[in-house]
Design an enzyme around this catalytic site. Sequence first.
Site, PDB file in Angstrom:
ATOM      1  N   GLU A  14       1.459 -86.543 -10.627  1.00  0.00           N
ATOM      2  CA  GLU A  14       0.530 -87.574 -10.164  1.00  0.00           C
ATOM      3  C   GLU A  14      -0.073 -88.296 -11.362  1.00  0.00           C
ATOM      4  O   GLU A  14      -0.423 -87.661 -12.360  1.00  0.00           O
ATOM      5  CB  GLU A  14      -0.615 -86.941  -9.348  1.00  0.00           C
ATOM      6  CG  GLU A  14      -1.643 -87.984  -8.884  1.00  0.00           C
ATOM      7  CD  GLU A  14      -2.913 -87.364  -8.321  1.00  0.00           C
ATOM      8  OE1 GLU A  14      -2.883 -86.925  -7.159  1.00  0.00           O
ATOM      9  OE2 GLU A  14      -3.925 -87.331  -9.049  1.00  0.00           O
ATOM     10  N   ALA A  48     -10.265 -95.331  -2.976  1.00  0.00           N
ATOM     11  CA  ALA A  48     -10.737 -95.560  -1.601  1.00  0.00           C
ATOM     12  C   ALA A  48     -11.704 -96.738  -1.639  1.00  0.00           C
ATOM     13  O   ALA A  48     -12.581 -96.792  -2.484  1.00  0.00           O
ATOM     14  CB  ALA A  48     -11.433 -94.313  -1.065  1.00  0.00           C
ATOM     15  N   LYS A 164      -2.721 -83.027  12.074  1.00  0.00           N
ATOM     16  CA  LYS A 164      -2.287 -84.088  11.150  1.00  0.00           C
ATOM     17  C   LYS A 164      -0.781 -84.006  10.927  1.00  0.00           C
ATOM     18  O   LYS A 164      -0.082 -85.020  11.026  1.00  0.00           O
ATOM     19  CB  LYS A 164      -3.062 -83.944   9.822  1.00  0.00           C
ATOM     20  CG  LYS A 164      -2.659 -84.937   8.745  1.00  0.00           C
ATOM     21  CD  LYS A 164      -3.731 -85.096   7.675  1.00  0.00           C
ATOM     22  CE  LYS A 164      -3.784 -83.968   6.679  1.00  0.00           C
ATOM     23  NZ  LYS A 164      -4.741 -84.240   5.580  1.00  0.00           N
TER      24      LYS A 164
HETATM   25  P1  FAD Z   1      -8.366 -85.623   6.516  1.00  0.00           P
HETATM   26  O1  FAD Z   1      -7.101 -84.906   6.706  1.00  0.00           O
HETATM   27  O2  FAD Z   1      -8.629 -86.831   7.359  1.00  0.00           O
HETATM   28  O3  FAD Z   1      -9.559 -84.570   6.723  1.00  0.00           O
HETATM   29  C1  FAD Z   1     -10.880 -84.897   6.315  1.00  0.00           C
HETATM   30  C2  FAD Z   1     -11.862 -83.907   6.935  1.00  0.00           C
HETATM   31  O4  FAD Z   1     -11.941 -84.159   8.334  1.00  0.00           O
HETATM   32  C3  FAD Z   1     -11.438 -82.433   6.823  1.00  0.00           C
HETATM   33  O5  FAD Z   1     -12.606 -81.655   6.666  1.00  0.00           O
HETATM   34  C4  FAD Z   1     -10.756 -82.154   8.160  1.00  0.00           C
HETATM   35  O6  FAD Z   1     -10.768 -80.777   8.489  1.00  0.00           O
HETATM   36  C5  FAD Z   1     -11.650 -82.992   9.076  1.00  0.00           C
HETATM   37  N1  FAD Z   1     -11.024 -83.434  10.318  1.00  0.00           N
HETATM   38  C6  FAD Z   1      -9.763 -83.832  10.536  1.00  0.00           C
HETATM   39  N2  FAD Z   1      -9.581 -84.196  11.811  1.00  0.00           N
HETATM   40  C7  FAD Z   1     -10.785 -84.046  12.427  1.00  0.00           C
HETATM   41  C8  FAD Z   1     -11.269 -84.263  13.764  1.00  0.00           C
HETATM   42  N3  FAD Z   1     -10.471 -84.699  14.738  1.00  0.00           N
HETATM   43  N4  FAD Z   1     -12.574 -84.001  14.029  1.00  0.00           N
HETATM   44  C9  FAD Z   1     -13.414 -83.558  13.074  1.00  0.00           C
HETATM   45  N5  FAD Z   1     -13.002 -83.327  11.797  1.00  0.00           N
HETATM   46  C10 FAD Z   1     -11.711 -83.559  11.479  1.00  0.00           C
HETATM   47  N6  FAD Z   1      -8.789 -89.727  -2.583  1.00  0.00           N
HETATM   48  C11 FAD Z   1      -8.708 -91.046  -2.900  1.00  0.00           C
HETATM   49  O7  FAD Z   1      -9.691 -91.785  -2.686  1.00  0.00           O
HETATM   50  N7  FAD Z   1      -7.571 -91.592  -3.437  1.00  0.00           N
HETATM   51  C12 FAD Z   1      -6.466 -90.857  -3.679  1.00  0.00           C
HETATM   52  O8  FAD Z   1      -5.457 -91.367  -4.151  1.00  0.00           O
HETATM   53  C13 FAD Z   1      -6.507 -89.457  -3.367  1.00  0.00           C
HETATM   54  N8  FAD Z   1      -5.424 -88.653  -3.564  1.00  0.00           N
HETATM   55  C14 FAD Z   1      -5.468 -87.340  -3.176  1.00  0.00           C
HETATM   56  C15 FAD Z   1      -4.309 -86.549  -3.308  1.00  0.00           C
HETATM   57  C16 FAD Z   1      -4.334 -85.212  -2.927  1.00  0.00           C
HETATM   58  C17 FAD Z   1      -3.082 -84.387  -3.041  1.00  0.00           C
HETATM   59  C18 FAD Z   1      -5.535 -84.624  -2.427  1.00  0.00           C
HETATM   60  C19 FAD Z   1      -5.568 -83.180  -2.050  1.00  0.00           C
HETATM   61  C20 FAD Z   1      -6.673 -85.406  -2.285  1.00  0.00           C
HETATM   62  C21 FAD Z   1      -6.657 -86.766  -2.648  1.00  0.00           C
HETATM   63  N9  FAD Z   1      -7.779 -87.589  -2.483  1.00  0.00           N
HETATM   64  C22 FAD Z   1      -7.712 -88.926  -2.807  1.00  0.00           C
HETATM   65  C23 FAD Z   1      -9.040 -87.033  -1.972  1.00  0.00           C
HETATM   66  C24 FAD Z   1      -9.140 -87.143  -0.431  1.00  0.00           C
HETATM   67  O9  FAD Z   1      -9.213 -88.484  -0.033  1.00  0.00           O
HETATM   68  C25 FAD Z   1     -10.401 -86.391  -0.002  1.00  0.00           C
HETATM   69  O10 FAD Z   1     -10.252 -85.016  -0.238  1.00  0.00           O
HETATM   70  C26 FAD Z   1     -10.889 -86.652   1.419  1.00  0.00           C
HETATM   71  O11 FAD Z   1     -12.188 -86.088   1.552  1.00  0.00           O
HETATM   72  C27 FAD Z   1     -10.037 -86.039   2.517  1.00  0.00           C
HETATM   73  O12 FAD Z   1      -8.856 -86.698   2.685  1.00  0.00           O
HETATM   74  P2  FAD Z   1      -7.731 -86.085   3.692  1.00  0.00           P
HETATM   75  O13 FAD Z   1      -6.688 -87.113   3.824  1.00  0.00           O
HETATM   76  O14 FAD Z   1      -7.356 -84.740   3.286  1.00  0.00           O
HETATM   77  O15 FAD Z   1      -8.634 -86.042   5.026  1.00  0.00           O
END
Ligand code: FAD
Length: 283
Positions: A14, A48, A164
């Site tokens: 990355e 973001a 997801k």
């Molecule tokens: P999600 O999968 O949407 O989950 C977010 C939270 O919501 C979790 O606690 C989940 O359990 C909860 N949730 C899911 N569905 C529901 C529901 N139906 N009801 C209630 N709660 C729910 N951030 C950036 O800004 N830019 C990047 O390029 C970036 N790259 C990343 C790459 C990796 C490999 C990782 C691990 C993280 C990265 N992040 C990045 C950080 C990421 O955006 C944050 O960790 C963010 O808080 C969660 O994103 P997610 O897609 O995992 O969220």
Amino acid sequence: MLKIEKNKMGFSCEVFPPKRNDDIYEIYRTLDEIKLIKPDFISVTYGAGGSNSKKTATIAAYIQNICEVEAIAHITAVGMDDNLLTSLLFELKKKGIDNVLALRGDKPKLMSDEEFENRKYKYAKNLIPEIRSRGDFFIAAACYPEVHPESSNREEDIRYLKDKVDTGVDCLVTQMFFDNKVFYKFMDDIKKAGIDVPVLAGIMPVTTAKQLGTSVTLSGSSVPNELSQMIAKYGNNAEDMKKAGIEYAVAQIDDLKKNGMDGVHLYTMNKADVTMAIYEAVM
Ligand code: FAD
């Protein structure tokens, strides 16, 4: 388009876009070195709120077309709407990029709580079908061996992760972790929950003491004693700290290899020399 197989112990990386526009050549120079190890793919982060979305696409295009390595462009739900998503995906396809990492994203400092709460796509899982409906993409998503910081418990986090994955995720990439035992437990738990897409283990070499205060703390990943002792011992000596950080990451990856994992995703922090040293030691 990417194809990631299970139990192959692949190697991917990355990078992130530089903050200043004129540093773009620096990341190109970094990529010119990293491409020599022929990683399975190189992913590019996305701010973001869209602050550096153009840079993400530009750098991903450099990886795909100049370095001739598969590129993954990260996309966040935060700051995204229907029109922006359509134009972003169109631009990626036009640049020859077929792979994305779909994320929710975190609230940018300058975004109001109201704007964050009212985002069009609430979670990554809401973004994924929208991406699929706009074109043929390989879609990766994030997961958290130590539980996402906003989740109330592990069961809930894994239940949402399964939801997801079921929207059409091709592979998962983990948040960084420093204790492989935590990762193996996570792998057992998600298997029991019926998640069987490839999972790439996110490894971040900690090569400066400062990293612990920034990326590592932000990630919420726990720091084992061995790692904090290493930082206490070498933190004041840049060369020794770098060497120790590389050795720690190499030991983690060697162990993952021995245990037949799907692959490792190296958080390079845009450091080509560290990436090359680790790759040469483990692959
Ligand atoms: P999600 O999968 O949407 O989950 C977010 C939270 O919501 C979790 O606690 C989940 O359990 C909860 N949730 C899911 N569905 C529901 C529901 N139906 N009801 C209630 N709660 C729910 N951030 C950036 O800004 N830019 C990047 O390029 C970036 N790259 C990343 C790459 C990796 C490999 C990782 C691990 C993280 C990265 N992040 C990045 C950080 C990421 O955006 C944050 O960790 C963010 O808080 C969660 O994103 P997610 O897609 O995992 O969220």
